[in-house]
Design a protein around this motif. Structure first.
Motif, PDB file in Angstrom:
ATOM      1  N   ASP A  15      10.268  -6.530   7.984  1.00 33.78           N
ATOM      2  CA  ASP A  15       9.803  -5.583   8.994  1.00 33.78           C
ATOM      3  C   ASP A  15       8.741  -4.637   8.460  1.00 33.78           C
ATOM      4  OD1 ASP A  15      11.376  -6.567  11.056  1.00 33.78           O
ATOM      5  OD2 ASP A  15      13.091  -5.381  10.414  1.00 33.78           O
ATOM      6  N   GLY A  16       8.488  -4.679   7.170  1.00 36.99           N
ATOM      7  CA  GLY A  16       7.467  -3.826   6.575  1.00 36.99           C
ATOM      8  C   GLY A  16       7.374  -4.070   5.087  1.00 36.99           C
ATOM      9  N   PHE A  17       6.527  -3.293   4.425  1.00 37.98           N
ATOM     10  CA  PHE A  17       6.307  -3.470   2.999  1.00 37.98           C
ATOM     11  C   PHE A  17       5.728  -2.196   2.412  1.00 37.98           C
ATOM     12  CE2 PHE A  17       2.701  -4.935   5.428  1.00 37.98           C
ATOM     13  CZ  PHE A  17       1.620  -4.323   4.822  1.00 37.98           C
ATOM     14  N   PHE A  18       5.828  -2.061   1.086  1.00 36.31           N
ATOM     15  CA  PHE A  18       5.215  -0.930   0.393  1.00 36.31           C
ATOM     16  C   PHE A  18       3.814  -1.305  -0.041  1.00 36.31           C
ATOM     17  CE2 PHE A  18       9.544   0.571   0.080  1.00 36.31           C
ATOM     18  CZ  PHE A  18       9.392   1.940   0.194  1.00 36.31           C
ATOM     19  N   GLU A  19       2.932  -0.348   0.076  1.00 39.97           N
ATOM     20  CA  GLU A  19       1.547  -0.556  -0.307  1.00 39.97           C
ATOM     21  C   GLU A  19       1.094   0.640  -1.136  1.00 39.97           C
ATOM     22  OE1 GLU A  19      -2.021  -2.288   2.176  1.00 39.97           O
ATOM     23  OE2 GLU A  19      -1.509  -0.276   2.854  1.00 39.97           O
ATOM     24  N   HIS A  20       0.371   0.360  -2.204  1.00 37.43           N
ATOM     25  CA  HIS A  20      -0.145   1.413  -3.078  1.00 37.43           C
ATOM     26  C   HIS A  20      -1.511   1.845  -2.577  1.00 37.43           C
ATOM     27  CE1 HIS A  20      -2.452   2.773  -6.640  1.00 37.43           C
ATOM     28  NE2 HIS A  20      -1.346   3.451  -6.854  1.00 37.43           N
ATOM     29  N   SER A  21      -1.736   3.145  -2.488  1.00 40.09           N
ATOM     30  CA  SER A  21      -3.021   3.687  -2.062  1.00 40.09           C
ATOM     31  C   SER A  21      -3.873   3.985  -3.292  1.00 40.09           C
ATOM     32  CB  SER A  21      -2.819   4.972  -1.261  1.00 40.09           C
ATOM     33  OG  SER A  21      -4.069   5.602  -1.040  1.00 40.09           O
ATOM     34  N   SER A  22      -5.041   3.395  -3.347  1.00 39.64           N
ATOM     35  CA  SER A  22      -5.949   3.681  -4.463  1.00 39.64           C
ATOM     36  C   SER A  22      -6.612   5.045  -4.291  1.00 39.64           C
ATOM     37  CB  SER A  22      -7.011   2.583  -4.581  1.00 39.64           C
ATOM     38  OG  SER A  22      -7.757   2.499  -3.386  1.00 39.64           O
ATOM     39  N   ASN A  23      -6.517   5.614  -3.092  1.00 39.61           N
ATOM     40  CA  ASN A  23      -7.124   6.927  -2.836  1.00 39.61           C
ATOM     41  C   ASN A  23      -6.326   8.059  -3.474  1.00 39.61           C
ATOM     42  OD1 ASN A  23      -9.175   5.794  -1.315  1.00 39.61           O
ATOM     43  ND2 ASN A  23      -8.049   6.013   0.592  1.00 39.61           N
ATOM     44  N   ASP A  24      -5.006   8.038  -3.309  1.00 41.76           N
ATOM     45  CA  ASP A  24      -4.201   9.142  -3.839  1.00 41.76           C
ATOM     46  C   ASP A  24      -3.116   8.694  -4.817  1.00 41.76           C
ATOM     47  OD1 ASP A  24      -2.261   8.024  -2.193  1.00 41.76           O
ATOM     48  OD2 ASP A  24      -2.331   9.630  -0.719  1.00 41.76           O
ATOM     49  N   GLY A  25      -3.043   7.403  -5.111  1.00 44.69           N
ATOM     50  CA  GLY A  25      -2.078   6.905  -6.089  1.00 44.69           C
ATOM     51  C   GLY A  25      -0.653   6.824  -5.597  1.00 44.69           C
ATOM     52  N   GLU A  26      -0.424   7.136  -4.336  1.00 43.31           N
ATOM     53  CA  GLU A  26       0.932   7.110  -3.772  1.00 43.31           C
ATOM     54  C   GLU A  26       1.257   5.732  -3.215  1.00 43.31           C
ATOM     55  OE1 GLU A  26       3.285   9.563  -3.771  1.00 43.31           O
ATOM     56  OE2 GLU A  26       1.903  10.651  -5.063  1.00 43.31           O
ATOM     57  N   LYS A  27       2.561   5.502  -3.029  1.00 45.68           N
ATOM     58  CA  LYS A  27       3.031   4.279  -2.389  1.00 45.68           C
ATOM     59  C   LYS A  27       3.535   4.640  -1.000  1.00 45.68           C
ATOM     60  CE  LYS A  27       4.434   2.691  -6.887  1.00 45.68           C
ATOM     61  NZ  LYS A  27       4.014   3.940  -7.515  1.00 45.68           N
ATOM     62  N   TYR A  28       3.154   3.831  -0.031  1.00 44.21           N
ATOM     63  CA  TYR A  28       3.524   4.096   1.353  1.00 44.21           C
ATOM     64  C   TYR A  28       4.204   2.873   1.942  1.00 44.21           C
ATOM     65  CZ  TYR A  28       0.368   8.039   0.921  1.00 44.21           C
ATOM     66  OH  TYR A  28      -0.233   9.192   0.508  1.00 44.21           O
ATOM     67  N   PHE A  29       5.256   3.114   2.736  1.00 43.26           N
ATOM     68  CA  PHE A  29       5.896   2.028   3.460  1.00 43.26           C
ATOM     69  C   PHE A  29       5.138   1.812   4.758  1.00 43.26           C
ATOM     70  CE2 PHE A  29       8.946   0.103   6.392  1.00 43.26           C
ATOM     71  CZ  PHE A  29       9.362  -0.972   5.618  1.00 43.26           C
ATOM     72  N   ARG A  30       4.703   0.576   4.987  1.00 46.72           N
ATOM     73  CA  ARG A  30       3.997   0.231   6.214  1.00 46.72           C
ATOM     74  C   ARG A  30       4.931  -0.571   7.104  1.00 46.72           C
ATOM     75  NH1 ARG A  30      -1.829  -1.727   5.767  1.00 46.72           N
ATOM     76  NH2 ARG A  30      -1.447  -1.584   7.980  1.00 46.72           N
ATOM     77  N   GLU A  31       5.150  -0.064   8.298  1.00 47.90           N
ATOM     78  CA  GLU A  31       5.965  -0.781   9.278  1.00 47.90           C
ATOM     79  C   GLU A  31       5.083  -1.793   9.983  1.00 47.90           C
ATOM     80  OE1 GLU A  31       8.547   1.509  11.795  1.00 47.90           O
ATOM     81  OE2 GLU A  31       8.678   3.079  10.274  1.00 47.90           O
ATOM     82  N   LYS A  32       4.971  -2.955   9.355  1.00 45.47           N
ATOM     83  CA  LYS A  32       4.150  -4.035   9.883  1.00 45.47           C
ATOM     84  C   LYS A  32       4.848  -5.337   9.511  1.00 45.47           C
ATOM     85  CE  LYS A  32      -0.707  -5.332   9.840  1.00 45.47           C
ATOM     86  NZ  LYS A  32      -2.006  -5.039   9.261  1.00 45.47           N
ATOM     87  N   LYS A  33       5.082  -6.178  10.478  1.00 45.45           N
ATOM     88  CA  LYS A  33       5.794  -7.431  10.240  1.00 45.45           C
ATOM     89  C   LYS A  33       5.028  -8.264   9.211  1.00 45.45           C
ATOM     90  CE  LYS A  33       9.311  -9.896  11.771  1.00 45.45           C
ATOM     91  NZ  LYS A  33      10.667  -9.464  11.800  1.00 45.45           N
ATOM     92  N   ALA A  34       5.772  -8.806   8.236  1.00 42.32           N
ATOM     93  CA  ALA A  34       5.179  -9.651   7.202  1.00 42.32           C
ATOM     94  C   ALA A  34       5.978 -10.949   7.127  1.00 42.32           C
ATOM     95  CB  ALA A  34       5.195  -8.930   5.857  1.00 42.32           C
ATOM     96  N   TYR A  35       5.273 -12.069   7.058  1.00 42.41           N
ATOM     97  CA  TYR A  35       5.902 -13.384   6.990  1.00 42.41           C
ATOM     98  C   TYR A  35       5.497 -14.082   5.712  1.00 42.41           C
ATOM     99  CZ  TYR A  35       6.763 -12.800  11.978  1.00 42.41           C
ATOM    100  OH  TYR A  35       7.186 -12.333  13.191  1.00 42.41           O
ATOM    101  N   ILE A  36       6.429 -14.848   5.133  1.00 36.03           N
ATOM    102  CA  ILE A  36       6.144 -15.685   3.989  1.00 36.03           C
ATOM    103  C   ILE A  36       6.112 -17.126   4.475  1.00 36.03           C
ATOM    104  CG2 ILE A  36       6.936 -16.490   1.733  1.00 36.03           C
ATOM    105  CD1 ILE A  36       8.428 -13.794   1.520  1.00 36.03           C
ATOM    106  N   VAL A  37       5.031 -17.855   4.168  1.00 32.27           N
ATOM    107  CA  VAL A  37       4.924 -19.251   4.561  1.00 32.27           C
ATOM    108  C   VAL A  37       4.640 -20.102   3.324  1.00 32.27           C
ATOM    109  CG1 VAL A  37       4.137 -18.719   6.905  1.00 32.27           C
ATOM    110  CG2 VAL A  37       2.452 -19.137   5.131  1.00 32.27           C
ATOM    111  N   GLU A  38       5.172 -21.304   3.334  1.00 35.46           N
ATOM    112  CA  GLU A  38       4.955 -22.259   2.246  1.00 35.46           C
ATOM    113  C   GLU A  38       4.477 -23.570   2.832  1.00 35.46           C
ATOM    114  OE1 GLU A  38       8.383 -22.672  -0.243  1.00 35.46           O
ATOM    115  OE2 GLU A  38       8.497 -20.517  -0.624  1.00 35.46           O
ATOM    116  N   LYS A  39       3.498 -24.185   2.162  1.00 39.82           N
ATOM    117  CA  LYS A  39       3.002 -25.458   2.690  1.00 39.82           C
ATOM    118  C   LYS A  39       4.072 -26.519   2.574  1.00 39.82           C
ATOM    119  CE  LYS A  39       0.468 -26.636  -1.483  1.00 39.82           C
ATOM    120  NZ  LYS A  39      -0.780 -27.072  -2.036  1.00 39.82           N
ATOM    121  N   VAL A  40       4.133 -27.380   3.560  1.00 39.54           N
ATOM    122  CA  VAL A  40       5.154 -28.424   3.631  1.00 39.54           C
ATOM    123  C   VAL A  40       4.607 -29.682   2.974  1.00 39.54           C
ATOM    124  CG1 VAL A  40       6.548 -29.841   5.174  1.00 39.54           C
ATOM    125  CG2 VAL A  40       6.111 -27.463   5.738  1.00 39.54           C
TER     126      VAL A  40
END
Length: 79
Positions: free
Chosen positions: A54-79
């Motif tokens: 439902d989300g992920f942490f992302e590091h900001s290069s602007n202020d060095g902080e880590k932010y949780f982004r509420e954005k759906k993320a999917y992992i896919v693998e080639k078949v």
């Protein structure tokens, strides 16, 4: 490509790259692939959705902080 337009993808199911391409183009999501930058190079290649978050942490290069982004993320693998 409108015939491939998906409004949702499900963990455990396979999709063609062209279906995922359409989904990503019309939905605010992140897709992580083990096929690196070649995810959309072969429209007929199949991928299996192996995980979703439902989300992920992302590091900001602007202020060095880590932010949780509420954005759906999917992992896919080639078949």
């Amino acid at each position: 490509m409108s015939q491939y337009r998906l409004s949702n993808i499900e963990v455990g199911k396979n999709y063609l790259a062209k279906e995922l391409d359409s989904f990503v183009s019309t939905t605010d999501v992140v897709v992580l692939s083990n096929n690196e930058s070649q995810l959309f190079t072969d429209p007929e290649r199949q991928y299996k959705v192996t995980g979703a978050f439902d989300g992920f942490f992302e590091h900001s290069s602007n202020d060095g902080e880590k932010y949780f982004r509420e954005k759906k993320a999917y992992i896919v693998e080639k078949v």
